[in-house]
Scaffold this motif. Sequence first.
Motif, PDB file in Angstrom:
ATOM      1  N   GLY A  17       0.770  -1.230   0.000  1.00 35.64           N
ATOM      2  CA  GLY A  17       0.000   0.000   0.000  1.00 35.64           C
ATOM      3  C   GLY A  17       0.801   1.279   0.000  1.00 35.64           C
ATOM      4  N   ASN A  18       2.025   1.255  -0.549  1.00 34.09           N
ATOM      5  CA  ASN A  18       2.760   2.508  -0.671  1.00 34.09           C
ATOM      6  C   ASN A  18       1.858   3.568  -1.293  1.00 34.09           C
ATOM      7  N   ARG A  19       1.811   4.744  -0.666  1.00 37.36           N
ATOM      8  CA  ARG A  19       1.002   5.856  -1.191  1.00 37.36           C
ATOM      9  C   ARG A  19       1.778   6.535  -2.312  1.00 37.36           C
ATOM     10  N   ILE A  20       1.273   6.406  -3.520  1.00 33.63           N
ATOM     11  CA  ILE A  20       1.910   6.982  -4.697  1.00 33.63           C
ATOM     12  C   ILE A  20       0.996   8.057  -5.265  1.00 33.63           C
ATOM     13  N   VAL A  21       1.501   9.269  -5.401  1.00 34.47           N
ATOM     14  CA  VAL A  21       0.739  10.362  -5.987  1.00 34.47           C
ATOM     15  C   VAL A  21       1.002  10.362  -7.490  1.00 34.47           C
ATOM     16  N   VAL A  22      -0.057  10.182  -8.252  1.00 41.61           N
ATOM     17  CA  VAL A  22       0.021  10.177  -9.709  1.00 41.61           C
ATOM     18  C   VAL A  22      -0.296  11.583 -10.191  1.00 41.61           C
ATOM     19  N   ILE A  23       0.702  12.248 -10.764  1.00 46.06           N
ATOM     20  CA  ILE A  23       0.570  13.639 -11.188  1.00 46.06           C
ATOM     21  C   ILE A  23       0.277  13.693 -12.677  1.00 46.06           C
ATOM     22  N   LEU A  24      -0.846  14.276 -13.022  1.00 47.56           N
ATOM     23  CA  LEU A  24      -1.199  14.461 -14.421  1.00 47.56           C
ATOM     24  C   LEU A  24      -0.375  15.607 -14.990  1.00 47.56           C
ATOM     25  N   GLY A  25       0.054  15.464 -16.226  1.00 46.20           N
ATOM     26  CA  GLY A  25       0.918  16.455 -16.836  1.00 46.20           C
ATOM     27  C   GLY A  25       0.223  17.453 -17.742  1.00 46.20           C
ATOM     28  N   SER A  26      -1.069  17.286 -17.956  1.00 45.58           N
ATOM     29  CA  SER A  26      -1.760  18.159 -18.899  1.00 45.58           C
ATOM     30  C   SER A  26      -2.932  18.867 -18.228  1.00 45.58           C
ATOM     31  N   ILE A  27      -3.158  20.100 -18.644  1.00 40.47           N
ATOM     32  CA  ILE A  27      -4.352  20.833 -18.207  1.00 40.47           C
ATOM     33  C   ILE A  27      -5.237  21.182 -19.395  1.00 40.47           C
ATOM     34  N   ARG A  28      -4.886  20.720 -20.581  1.00 37.50           N
ATOM     35  CA  ARG A  28      -5.642  21.061 -21.783  1.00 37.50           C
ATOM     36  C   ARG A  28      -7.034  20.447 -21.775  1.00 37.50           C
ATOM     37  N   GLU A  29      -7.979  21.176 -22.309  1.00 37.96           N
ATOM     38  CA  GLU A  29      -9.324  20.658 -22.485  1.00 37.96           C
ATOM     39  C   GLU A  29      -9.282  19.508 -23.493  1.00 37.96           C
ATOM     40  N   GLY A  30     -10.039  18.448 -23.216  1.00 36.62           N
ATOM     41  CA  GLY A  30     -10.060  17.297 -24.107  1.00 36.62           C
ATOM     42  C   GLY A  30      -8.813  16.445 -24.029  1.00 36.62           C
ATOM     43  N   ARG A  31      -8.050  16.578 -22.989  1.00 36.55           N
ATOM     44  CA  ARG A  31      -6.769  15.880 -22.836  1.00 36.55           C
ATOM     45  C   ARG A  31      -6.935  14.359 -22.817  1.00 36.55           C
ATOM     46  N   ILE A  32      -5.947  13.681 -23.328  1.00 33.84           N
ATOM     47  CA  ILE A  32      -5.870  12.215 -23.280  1.00 33.84           C
ATOM     48  C   ILE A  32      -5.253  11.783 -21.944  1.00 33.84           C
TER      49      ILE A  32
END
Length: 193
Positions: free
Chosen positions: A4-19
């Motif tokens: 259960g290591n707590r891993i923060v997944v950081i999204l790299g995009s703020i664009r609308e409609g992002r993949i």
Amino acid sequence: MTEGNRIVVILGSIREGRINDRVAAWVAGQLRLHGFAPEILDPADPDLLPLQIGDQAAIARLREQMHGADGFVIVTPEYNHAEPGHLKTLIDSVTSEWWARPVGLIGYGGISGGLRAIEALRIILAELHTVTIRDTLSFASPWRRFDEEGRITDPDDRAAAEAAMAVFAHRLRWWADALSDARGARPYDREDG
């Protein structure tokens, strides 16, 4: 081995409609399958978006979300041969939260699959005293590979990605546990100032 290591997944995009949401959903699901406790950190969150102008309340919120994490995974697109500018601003907004923690890097984009963004991030993250995981995942043309729910549609692509993620997760676990033990034995920052 710690479960259960707590891993923060950081999204790299703020664009609308992002993949980015699709790729990050797959990553978080895979991390769960490998026994991690992933949490999504979305820079497009209205409470975090003001990071881009140095808003102190947003920086405090970022610190709160990162505090106590055993490690991080950054899921990033590649913009003009590098990471997106707003991701760099997020990374630069805090310091000690990164120290002595592993960071896994997952990229996506056109034919390069985000590899140039990943390599650019390694230099930045080294300066912040992280350990970047050597093993990465890279998705070329992810808009053709992921459905709306973040599932890889082609069985062969899925099998290859899951095999790569197994190695990635093993390395992330090793570094998360090793660095947690080290931080517990002795603080990373200097006690004399």
